[in-house]
Scaffold this motif. Structure first.
Motif, PDB file in Angstrom:
ATOM      1  N   LYS A  95      35.963 -32.650  12.465  1.00  0.00           N
ATOM      2  CA  LYS A  95      34.988 -32.130  13.434  1.00  0.00           C
ATOM      3  C   LYS A  95      33.634 -31.925  12.763  1.00  0.00           C
ATOM      4  O   LYS A  95      32.590 -32.132  13.375  1.00  0.00           O
ATOM      5  N   ASP A 112      39.260 -32.517  20.101  1.00  0.00           N
ATOM      6  CA  ASP A 112      40.502 -31.946  20.658  1.00  0.00           C
ATOM      7  C   ASP A 112      40.939 -32.649  21.930  1.00  0.00           C
ATOM      8  O   ASP A 112      41.565 -32.036  22.809  1.00  0.00           O
ATOM      9  N   VAL A 129      42.155 -26.587  27.701  1.00  0.00           N
ATOM     10  CA  VAL A 129      41.388 -25.458  27.160  1.00  0.00           C
ATOM     11  C   VAL A 129      42.001 -24.138  27.621  1.00  0.00           C
ATOM     12  O   VAL A 129      42.958 -24.136  28.395  1.00  0.00           O
ATOM     13  N   ARG A 230      50.957 -15.769  13.510  1.00  0.00           N
ATOM     14  CA  ARG A 230      49.970 -15.102  12.657  1.00  0.00           C
ATOM     15  C   ARG A 230      50.563 -13.868  11.986  1.00  0.00           C
ATOM     16  O   ARG A 230      50.314 -13.604  10.809  1.00  0.00           O
ATOM     17  N   GLN A 246      45.415 -20.787  17.445  1.00  0.00           N
ATOM     18  CA  GLN A 246      44.078 -21.325  17.668  1.00  0.00           C
ATOM     19  C   GLN A 246      43.275 -21.453  16.387  1.00  0.00           C
ATOM     20  O   GLN A 246      42.431 -22.315  16.281  1.00  0.00           O
ATOM     21  N   VAL A 265      48.228 -14.459  23.021  1.00  0.00           N
ATOM     22  CA  VAL A 265      47.395 -15.555  23.517  1.00  0.00           C
ATOM     23  C   VAL A 265      46.926 -16.464  22.377  1.00  0.00           C
ATOM     24  O   VAL A 265      46.810 -17.675  22.541  1.00  0.00           O
TER      25      VAL A 265
ATOM     26  N   LEU B  13      39.776 -12.945  26.141  1.00  0.00           N
ATOM     27  CA  LEU B  13      40.999 -13.747  26.018  1.00  0.00           C
ATOM     28  C   LEU B  13      42.081 -13.310  26.988  1.00  0.00           C
ATOM     29  O   LEU B  13      42.912 -14.101  27.406  1.00  0.00           O
ATOM     30  N   GLU B  35      35.819 -13.174  19.663  1.00  0.00           N
ATOM     31  CA  GLU B  35      36.597 -12.401  18.690  1.00  0.00           C
ATOM     32  C   GLU B  35      36.387 -12.881  17.249  1.00  0.00           C
ATOM     33  O   GLU B  35      36.295 -12.081  16.316  1.00  0.00           O
ATOM     34  N   LEU B  36      36.298 -14.207  17.052  1.00  0.00           N
ATOM     35  CA  LEU B  36      36.150 -14.738  15.689  1.00  0.00           C
ATOM     36  C   LEU B  36      34.773 -14.447  15.108  1.00  0.00           C
ATOM     37  O   LEU B  36      34.563 -14.555  13.898  1.00  0.00           O
ATOM     38  N   MET B 121      34.291 -19.097  12.840  1.00  0.00           N
ATOM     39  CA  MET B 121      34.789 -20.461  12.594  1.00  0.00           C
ATOM     40  C   MET B 121      34.863 -21.283  13.873  1.00  0.00           C
ATOM     41  O   MET B 121      34.863 -22.509  13.825  1.00  0.00           O
ATOM     42  N   LEU B 124      36.415 -18.927  20.863  1.00  0.00           N
ATOM     43  CA  LEU B 124      37.754 -19.027  21.444  1.00  0.00           C
ATOM     44  C   LEU B 124      37.734 -19.505  22.888  1.00  0.00           C
ATOM     45  O   LEU B 124      38.764 -19.592  23.515  1.00  0.00           O
ATOM     46  N   GLY B 126      35.668 -22.529  23.721  1.00  0.00           N
ATOM     47  CA  GLY B 126      35.570 -23.982  23.568  1.00  0.00           C
ATOM     48  C   GLY B 126      36.323 -24.484  22.360  1.00  0.00           C
ATOM     49  O   GLY B 126      36.936 -25.537  22.383  1.00  0.00           O
ATOM     50  N   LEU B 127      36.286 -23.716  21.267  1.00  0.00           N
ATOM     51  CA  LEU B 127      37.035 -24.015  20.051  1.00  0.00           C
ATOM     52  C   LEU B 127      36.633 -25.315  19.376  1.00  0.00           C
ATOM     53  O   LEU B 127      37.407 -25.870  18.616  1.00  0.00           O
ATOM     54  N   ASP B 182      39.162 -16.417  10.094  1.00  0.00           N
ATOM     55  CA  ASP B 182      39.762 -15.105  10.341  1.00  0.00           C
ATOM     56  C   ASP B 182      40.567 -14.622   9.137  1.00  0.00           C
ATOM     57  O   ASP B 182      41.080 -13.509   9.149  1.00  0.00           O
ATOM     58  N   GLU B 183      40.662 -15.454   8.097  1.00  0.00           N
ATOM     59  CA  GLU B 183      41.296 -15.003   6.842  1.00  0.00           C
ATOM     60  C   GLU B 183      40.297 -14.298   5.930  1.00  0.00           C
ATOM     61  O   GLU B 183      40.683 -13.698   4.927  1.00  0.00           O
TER      62      GLU B 183
END
Lengths: 317, 262
Positions: A95, A112, A129, A230, A246, A265, B13, B35-36, B121, B124, B126-127, B182-183
């Motif tokens: 990407k 994606d 999505v 996670r 995600q 989610v 979300l 959130e990210l 990064m 959440l 469109g990602l 997120d790490e």
């Protein structure tokens, strides 16, 4: 006929399955050519690309610089100047590369994607999505189109008229980059099929309490890869490479088995587009049951061994 | 240390997310900061705190409701909030958005040089994860993306990228665009004092004209991709949930065998 360039992914010199899927999709869009960034592939690998329809294998030996997105984009750009469509596997790294390529070429990009087709001379793509709860169709309005395609969304097959797969060396003028890669620590290749490409994924979450013995055993029996939530990777029970979600790996296997995963989610977003979803959880209110084709409310320690025994019994008879 | 964090206003979300006229529905009622982006804000605040001095800006682009994203950043402790609000931006693709963000970053950078732009990064909704790269390219700054660790030593930033095939260490001179995963850290929660203080902090609002961006180069008309259809996926049919009373595992196995999956 459009020229459709496919960026080849390889692992230890071998072409990956998603590349063959992308070549299969490329045949429906035009004439496929493969782009190999790195030292020239072994003849057998070039031949496999040809079998899946690549007319040419364009080799750009960009050396270690190709680790940087700007350099990789220049290498890809040099090999795809004539291409109407550039197809890549939708990974985080790719990407970044296609973003640079799009800025350099003016091409429109969709990543994606789960499918792509030509409609009235333009590429249209399908994506899911919102944690795979919506379908979106996008038209790429520019003449040149770049598409990032998800693994496991096209069934790979050999071409009807396999290409000659002529090797063509392409020289690339790599840009000066400010970034310097000072360390590369390889991640050992997973045993068996990688998570993103696996036709079956068996995942374990909090309900495993850190013991992946049963999850691994079921995955092995079904020929699948091991995934995790996670929660489990945060606990350090299993490495980050196994995280489905995600921000981890998005998977779309034919079968997804969720063991002791509640189904937040973030997790659903990484697996909800799977073919068949099966869940085992002690909590009857776990949200994973809302999206499972088949769910068992029960203890993993009872349910999974019994399922394994039953499958072995039926296979043996 | 002067740092700007880009934040995005997205549907919560947990809400019923949807599309309207080919664009993600974003309203003040169920919208929030991505959130990210909390990891990006956290990374900036930690650097400011470690340096013992500096300023952190939060920047967002979007309609009137999008101000909620920078307000959230203020609650977390950033010093300044910037909001590019201009109807012409609506419908922009990632390249249009990057162009607008880059213009706003340059405006801040021209007043007093920035060291870093930090982003999340991915968003959440469109990602796509393309924005950080596009922004680095637009600014022609160093690109250090997908960082699970970030250290600054003098005028050099170093990040660790945990990629599927390798863990990379990458260094580059400042100023740099860094996206954090997120790490990278554990975001803090807003405390009462900061929430109260955020209420009275101003939000600077800019239009495209303020930024010197030609409206014709962004927005829906300039977008290279167009959503032609968006529809909710049908729910899965014929779902079965059984409670294990001693035969649950066998039932599961039979289901898999019937479907030809085992």
């Amino acid at each position: 006929m459009s020229t459709v360039a496919v960026l080849v992914e390889s692992r230890d010199g071998s072409v990956t399955q998603p590349t063959f899927e992308a070549l299969t999709l490329a045949r429906t869009l035009g004439t496929p050519v493969a782009v190999w960034i790195g030292a020239a592939p072994a003849p057998a690998e070039a031949a496999r690309l040809g079998i899946h329809g690549a007319e040419e294998v364009r080799v750009v030996d960009a050396g270690d610089a190709a680790r940087l997105p700007a350099a990789a984009a220049a290498a890809l750009g040099a090999a795809t100047a004539d291409a109407d469509v550039v197809l890549v596997i939708s990974t985080f790294v790719n990407k970044e590369i296609v973003t640079r390529l799009a800025l350099a070429t003016g091409a429109g990009v969709v990543v994606d994607a789960s499918d792509a087709e030509m409609v009235d001379g333009h590429v249209e793509t399908l994506q899911t999505v919102f944690a795979a709860t919506w379908n979106v169709r996008t038209r790429i309005a520019t003449d040149k189109a770049i598409v990032g395609i998800r693994p496991n969304t096209t069934q790979a097959s050999p071409g009807e008229t396999p290409g000659a797969a002529t090797l063509v060396e392409v020289a690339a003028d790599l840009p000066e980059t400010r970034e310097l890669v000072t360390g590369v620590e390889p991640v050992p290749a997973p045993d068996g099929v990688p998570l993103a490409e696996a036709p079956v994924v068996v995942s374990g979450g909090r309900g495993t309490n850190g013991d992946y013995t049963l999850v691994r055993e079921l995955a092995e029996l079904l020929g699948g890869a091991v995934g995790a939530s996670r929660d489990a990777t945060d606990e350090g029970w299993i490495s980050h490479e196994h995280m489905v979600g995600q921000t981890g790996t998005t998977v779309t296997p034919a079968l997804y088995v969720a063991c002791g995963i509640s189904g937040a989610v973030h997790h659903r977003g990484g697996m909800q587009a799977s073919g068949t979803i099966v869940a085992v959880n002690i909590d009857p209110d776990a949200p994973i049951f809302e999206i499972a084709d088949f769910g068992v409310v029960g203890d993993l320690g009872d349910v999974i061994p019994q399922a394994i025994a039953r499958i072995k019994e039926v296979r043996g008879s | 240390m002067r740092i700007l964090v880009t934040v995005k206003f997205v549907p919560d979300l947990q809400s019923q997310r949807s599309f309207t006229d080919g664009a993600v529905t974003r309203t003040g009622d169920d919208g929030t900061m991505n959130e990210l982006d909390e990891n990006a804000v956290e990374a900036a605040l930690q650097l400011r705190e470690a340096a013992g001095e500096g300023e952190v800006y939060a920047l967002t682009v979007g309609g009137d409701d999008a101000v909620a994203a920078v307000r959230k950043a203020l609650q977390l402790g950033v010093d300044h909030a910037l909001h590019v609000a201009d109807a012409s931006v609506a419908g922009s693709d990632v390249f249009g958005t990057a162009k607008v963000l880059a213009a706003a970053v340059r405006k801040v950078h021209d007043e007093a040089p920035l060291d870093l732009v930090i982003t999340g990064m991915a968003a959440l909704d469109g990602l796509t994860s393309m924005l950080p790269t596009a922004l680095a390219a637009e600014l022609d700054w160093s690109q250090l993306t997908l960082a699970s660790g970030l250290t600054i030593d003098g005028a050099t930033a170093t990040v660790v990228r945990n990629l599927p095939d390798a863990h990379e260490t990458v260094s580059a001179p400042l100023p740099a665009v860094v996206s954090v995963t997120d790490e990278a850290n554990t975001p803090r929660y807003p405390n009462f004092k900061l929430i109260m203080a955020a209420r009275s902090k101003p939000v600077t609002t800019w239009t495209l004209e303020d930024l010197g961006v030609d409206a014709a180069t962004v927005g829906a008309a300039a977008a290279r991709t167009v959503v032609v259809d968006a529809s909710p996926r049908p729910p899965r049919e014929n779902r079965t949930v059984v409670t294990d009373t001693g035969e649950g595992g066998a039932a599961l196995a039979d289901f898999l065998i019937e479907r030809g999956l085992a």
